[in-house]
Motif scaffolding. Sequence first.
Motif, PDB file in Angstrom:
ATOM      1  N   UNK A 128       0.826  -1.218   0.000  1.00 41.16           N
ATOM      2  CA  UNK A 128       0.000   0.000   0.000  1.00 41.16           C
ATOM      3  C   UNK A 128       0.853   1.258   0.000  1.00 41.16           C
ATOM      4  N   UNK A 129       1.940   1.249   0.770  1.00 40.66           N
ATOM      5  CA  UNK A 129       2.794   2.447   0.818  1.00 40.66           C
ATOM      6  C   UNK A 129       3.470   2.675  -0.532  1.00 40.66           C
ATOM      7  N   UNK A 130       3.829   1.608  -1.228  1.00 41.25           N
ATOM      8  CA  UNK A 130       4.431   1.749  -2.557  1.00 41.25           C
ATOM      9  C   UNK A 130       3.405   2.296  -3.545  1.00 41.25           C
ATOM     10  N   UNK A 131       2.193   1.751  -3.499  1.00 41.03           N
ATOM     11  CA  UNK A 131       1.141   2.215  -4.400  1.00 41.03           C
ATOM     12  C   UNK A 131       0.832   3.692  -4.156  1.00 41.03           C
ATOM     13  N   UNK A 132       0.777   4.103  -2.878  1.00 41.16           N
ATOM     14  CA  UNK A 132       0.513   5.517  -2.561  1.00 41.16           C
ATOM     15  C   UNK A 132       1.630   6.409  -3.074  1.00 41.16           C
ATOM     16  N   UNK A 133       2.881   5.983  -2.871  1.00 39.12           N
ATOM     17  CA  UNK A 133       4.017   6.789  -3.320  1.00 39.12           C
ATOM     18  C   UNK A 133       4.005   6.948  -4.839  1.00 39.12           C
ATOM     19  N   UNK A 134       3.673   5.872  -5.548  1.00 43.22           N
ATOM     20  CA  UNK A 134       3.585   5.934  -7.009  1.00 43.22           C
ATOM     21  C   UNK A 134       2.506   6.928  -7.437  1.00 43.22           C
ATOM     22  N   UNK A 135       1.332   6.829  -6.815  1.00 48.63           N
ATOM     23  CA  UNK A 135       0.233   7.714  -7.203  1.00 48.63           C
ATOM     24  C   UNK A 135       0.537   9.162  -6.846  1.00 48.63           C
ATOM     25  N   UNK A 136       1.168   9.392  -5.700  1.00 48.67           N
ATOM     26  CA  UNK A 136       1.511  10.764  -5.321  1.00 48.67           C
ATOM     27  C   UNK A 136       2.539  11.361  -6.283  1.00 48.67           C
ATOM     28  N   UNK A 137       3.490  10.547  -6.718  1.00 44.53           N
ATOM     29  CA  UNK A 137       4.471  11.024  -7.697  1.00 44.53           C
ATOM     30  C   UNK A 137       3.787  11.342  -9.023  1.00 44.53           C
ATOM     31  N   UNK A 138       2.848  10.503  -9.415  1.00 46.71           N
ATOM     32  CA  UNK A 138       2.112  10.704 -10.664  1.00 46.71           C
ATOM     33  C   UNK A 138       1.279  11.978 -10.626  1.00 46.71           C
ATOM     34  N   UNK A 139       0.660  12.244  -9.481  1.00 46.85           N
ATOM     35  CA  UNK A 139      -0.243  13.391  -9.355  1.00 46.85           C
ATOM     36  C   UNK A 139       0.456  14.670  -8.877  1.00 46.85           C
ATOM     37  N   UNK A 140       1.763  14.599  -8.643  1.00 47.00           N
ATOM     38  CA  UNK A 140       2.525  15.741  -8.124  1.00 47.00           C
ATOM     39  C   UNK A 140       2.056  16.158  -6.731  1.00 47.00           C
ATOM     40  N   UNK A 141       1.769  15.196  -5.895  1.00 50.23           N
ATOM     41  CA  UNK A 141       1.348  15.489  -4.523  1.00 50.23           C
ATOM     42  C   UNK A 141       2.575  15.482  -3.621  1.00 50.23           C
ATOM     43  N   UNK A 142       3.056  16.671  -3.289  1.00 49.65           N
ATOM     44  CA  UNK A 142       4.253  16.738  -2.451  1.00 49.65           C
ATOM     45  C   UNK A 142       3.897  16.804  -0.970  1.00 49.65           C
ATOM     46  N   UNK A 143       4.899  16.604  -0.134  1.00 46.65           N
ATOM     47  CA  UNK A 143       4.690  16.485   1.308  1.00 46.65           C
ATOM     48  C   UNK A 143       4.142  17.778   1.915  1.00 46.65           C
ATOM     49  N   UNK A 144       4.606  18.911   1.441  1.00 49.15           N
ATOM     50  CA  UNK A 144       4.156  20.191   1.987  1.00 49.15           C
ATOM     51  C   UNK A 144       2.676  20.420   1.709  1.00 49.15           C
ATOM     52  N   UNK A 145       2.256  20.174   0.471  1.00 45.99           N
ATOM     53  CA  UNK A 145       0.853  20.374   0.108  1.00 45.99           C
ATOM     54  C   UNK A 145      -0.041  19.371   0.839  1.00 45.99           C
ATOM     55  N   UNK A 146       0.456  18.145   1.014  1.00 46.18           N
ATOM     56  CA  UNK A 146      -0.326  17.109   1.695  1.00 46.18           C
ATOM     57  C   UNK A 146      -0.630  17.492   3.138  1.00 46.18           C
ATOM     58  N   UNK A 147       0.224  18.307   3.735  1.00 47.15           N
ATOM     59  CA  UNK A 147       0.063  18.670   5.142  1.00 47.15           C
ATOM     60  C   UNK A 147      -0.855  19.877   5.355  1.00 47.15           C
ATOM     61  N   UNK A 148      -1.291  20.533   4.274  1.00 49.69           N
ATOM     62  CA  UNK A 148      -2.130  21.729   4.425  1.00 49.69           C
ATOM     63  C   UNK A 148      -3.491  21.403   5.039  1.00 49.69           C
ATOM     64  N   UNK A 149      -3.974  22.301   5.856  1.00 50.60           N
ATOM     65  CA  UNK A 149      -5.312  22.159   6.419  1.00 50.60           C
ATOM     66  C   UNK A 149      -6.358  22.515   5.359  1.00 50.60           C
ATOM     67  N   UNK A 150      -7.558  21.972   5.475  1.00 50.19           N
ATOM     68  CA  UNK A 150      -8.584  22.253   4.460  1.00 50.19           C
ATOM     69  C   UNK A 150      -8.992  23.722   4.448  1.00 50.19           C
ATOM     70  N   UNK A 151      -9.016  24.324   3.261  1.00 45.27           N
ATOM     71  CA  UNK A 151      -9.420  25.724   3.111  1.00 45.27           C
ATOM     72  C   UNK A 151     -10.914  25.846   2.883  1.00 45.27           C
ATOM     73  N   UNK A 152     -11.586  24.703   2.683  1.00 40.23           N
ATOM     74  CA  UNK A 152     -13.027  24.692   2.449  1.00 40.23           C
ATOM     75  C   UNK A 152     -13.548  23.289   2.697  1.00 40.23           C
ATOM     76  N   UNK A 153     -14.865  23.139   2.758  1.00 43.42           N
ATOM     77  CA  UNK A 153     -15.532  21.843   2.807  1.00 43.42           C
ATOM     78  C   UNK A 153     -16.461  21.760   1.599  1.00 43.42           C
ATOM     79  N   UNK A 154     -16.309  20.696   0.828  1.00 46.14           N
ATOM     80  CA  UNK A 154     -17.139  20.537  -0.359  1.00 46.14           C
ATOM     81  C   UNK A 154     -18.199  19.462  -0.135  1.00 46.14           C
TER      82      UNK A 154
END
Length: 384
Positions: A286-312
């Motif tokens: 699971x950790x490998x699959x997540x890392x692959x998908x995050x690399x594919x989607x350009x999801x970096x560690x800093x952005x992942x840690x942001x608090x929600x700016x809205x609720x959809x």
Amino acid sequence: MKIGAIISEYNPFHNGHKYHIEQTRAAGVTHIATVMSGNFTQRGDAAIYDKHVRARAALENGIDLVIELPVRYSLMAAEGFARGAVEIVSALGCVDTLSFGSESGNIEALKEASRAIEFTAHTKEFDKLIKHGKSYPAALHEAMLEYYTKDVAELIASPNNTLAIEYLSALDNIASPIKPMTIKRLGADHDSDDEDVFISASAIRKKILNGGDISTFAPAVDAPAADITRLERAILAKLRTLRAEDFERCYDSIGGLAERLGKAVRGARSLSELYFLAKAKRYTLSSIRRAVMCAFLNLDKKFAAEKPAYLRVLGMNSRGKEILSEAKCPVPIDTSLKALSKTSREAFLQAGFEARCTDIYSLAFAEPRPCGVDFTAAPVIISE
């Protein structure tokens, strides 16, 4: 009115989820909101049905209000997934109870395990095991046996118990007044292919992709299914362009995994081969699959840690509207991602990322969808 919340993926919605909702209502909860993963899920996969289809299934089977869990949280490991979801539940400002499933079904035992994890993760024994190549779950379990009885250590072995424990930890970390409750899971284990009325979501997804009949196990859904294999070459192409430092910036690329992925992708000709080549004792699949998908989607560690700016809001029924009328939310809440994107710079960036992820997800269908659907999608409204 007693408002409960459930954190979910509903990938897809099935009998076990319906049972959980029914048991939550039986405990006295009158209104239920769910914070549900969007189009990418915690196992590093594309959701079998799009988020609005899954929202409709939830609303037709007992949920009153569906709020999206953004991709940057849904692609996190258990701690980050739980933290992001609990922050959203808490932001509603009107939830009395957080209800979650577990193998244990014992809230006090889970609380003890939560405290045990907090202690064990800061011990020399744990650090030593990690340095010797153990995966995080394996190192935690082994180190915990040094300080606690076997029954406490065994609680963390199940994926459903692991998430339950992380929900408790997230509630504690924000000193939330929300009361936790747990419903004991019934049926097949996580990712099991065993079949009964409560088979696993993994087994149901396999049936859907193979054209099988799922009517015994889940509500019928008349919608196209997404398959991550349709994104396979796009994922491999993107990862082949990344440098070592690009992998390092991606969420979940920790403890040498970034280097392994960088090497593995040079030889991999399929996703399954990429996972195999990157596999090592210290990394779960699971950790490998997540890392692959995050690399594919350009999801970096800093952005992942942001608090929600809205609720959809993805959908609601009449009771869901009553929940919203009680909400005391410190950030904007709306059904329109386009409207939310205009409320702040942070919201603009977060909404833009979510929309781009949906644009990519839209290519996982047999008939690809155009860009921009996340900004134009209407919420699911169920009349009762």
